[in-house]
Design an enzyme around this catalytic site. Sequence first.
Site, short mmCIF file in Angstrom:
data_model
loop_
_atom_site.label_atom_id
_atom_site.label_comp_id
_atom_site.label_asym_id
_atom_site.label_seq_id
_atom_site.Cartn_x
_atom_site.Cartn_y
_atom_site.Cartn_z
N ASN A 1 32.16 39.20 9.96
CA ASN A 1 33.50 38.63 9.81
C ASN A 1 33.80 38.68 8.32
OD1 ASN A 1 35.82 37.14 9.72
ND2 ASN A 1 35.00 35.37 10.82
N ARG B 1 34.92 41.47 13.49
CA ARG B 1 36.17 40.76 13.74
C ARG B 1 37.26 41.46 12.95
NH1 ARG B 1 38.50 35.35 11.28
NH2 ARG B 1 40.22 35.10 12.73
N HIS C 1 43.41 34.15 16.85
CA HIS C 1 42.32 33.33 17.42
C HIS C 1 42.08 33.71 18.88
CE1 HIS C 1 43.15 29.71 14.48
NE2 HIS C 1 42.25 30.54 13.96
N ARG D 1 47.96 25.75 5.67
CA ARG D 1 49.16 26.50 6.07
C ARG D 1 50.18 25.57 6.70
NH1 ARG D 1 46.06 30.79 9.65
NH2 ARG D 1 44.21 30.67 8.35
N GLU E 1 32.88 32.29 18.39
CA GLU E 1 33.52 33.60 18.25
C GLU E 1 32.50 34.70 18.03
OE1 GLU E 1 36.16 31.46 15.52
OE2 GLU E 1 37.71 32.87 16.10
#
Length: 401
Positions: free
Chosen positions: A12, A93, A182, A243, A386
């Site tokens: 990742n 990813r 996601h 964010r 993940e």
Amino acid sequence: MSDVTGAVLVFNAGSSSLKYQLVQPDSGSVLAEGIAERIGDEGSSITHEQNGESVTETLTLDDHLAAVRRAERFFADNGTDLASAGLTAVGHRVVHGGRSFHEPTLVTPKVVSEIERISPLAPLHNPANLVGILAAQELLPDVPSVAVFDTAFFHGLPDAAATYAIDREVAAEHAIRRYGFHGTSHEYVSARAAEFLERDTADLNQIVLHLGNGASASAIAGGQPIDTSMGMTPLEGLVMGTRSGDIDPGLVLHLNRVADLSVDEIDVLLNKRSGLRGLCGENDFRTISEMMDAGDDAARRAFDVYIHRLRRYIGAYAFALGRVDAITFTAGVGENSAVVRARALEGLEGFGITVDDERNSLRARHARRISTDDSAVDVLVVPTNEELAIARQAAAVVAAG
Ligand code: ADP
């Protein structure tokens, strides 16, 4: 030393970081993991954990290839020669698959150029993901690389949910639509929730709340996502660590015209200096909870704004689904913050949603139900994974040949 034959190395890669994990896709056992940080910057470091030991080293890592090289030596020091270990795949990813990628994809030179072509859709993420892919291919040329896209699960969003109400020709020319992110987590967690409930995903209507530093919600009907809170970029939707989530787009124009901020400055403002951090100076919920306990008004307000937005999405998705069977919390905040879960679903008994205080405050690392036995809607906490999801998808692509 554990046998690494058949394992998948999961990468990742962020703009200045590289997380990796060596995982057995079937059992899910993690054989090693590590993280390189501040790559290309002063004071870069790498931490590697294997065979029950963790080593952190501060060194100069000029680029991702240097980080992968250092990781490879850590593996070798632990008796694992990655090149000859019989790895099934390196699973990467990749944040944005644009309109091109709907499935985990074996990386070929053509795939690399296509990921590059759609990079303007995710200028901070895709180039970094690509660098990770190229570094892995250089060091492990005989191990197939598989790209697993964060957007893939949402590619079939209904047109009405995926479309922004802007000039359709401009939208078509610039590939503007809601993609969702996601996806690997929403897919994995919704499948685990169904497994936990001993139900078929096809029979379940679910709301999944992935609340980490980044945060997103999804509405999933019978295994198919029908809406999600992130949009063309991962900036839309819920209030996040740094964010803003949803804002009036007019605010961007105002900041540009009246506050004289450039587009790049607004980008940094909305992605890095907004959300919880923008509201109270902190983005970690543990600190925010402590600040609230100490009577900090800004922290309380940040928390209230976060919860207000979350409840708005839960309500909207309940209506979109018509019937909700399960609401599942996941990721750092969702798995750990009992107070966020309690406040998100407070006072909804009239809608068949009743959280059990005692079950909710219990800390555990496994999937669990936190609703009362008579709650019509099952409320669950399901840890996301993940890396394992990427490893399994990568292994499946290689097995399919
Ligand atoms: P990322 O989006 O970076 O993958 P994670 O899913 O790891 O994020 O979530 C990180 C966030 O989880 C932290 O910023 C923090 O707010 C929250 N978190 C982690 N542990 C706890 C905890 N014990 N209590 C409350 N919040 C927590």
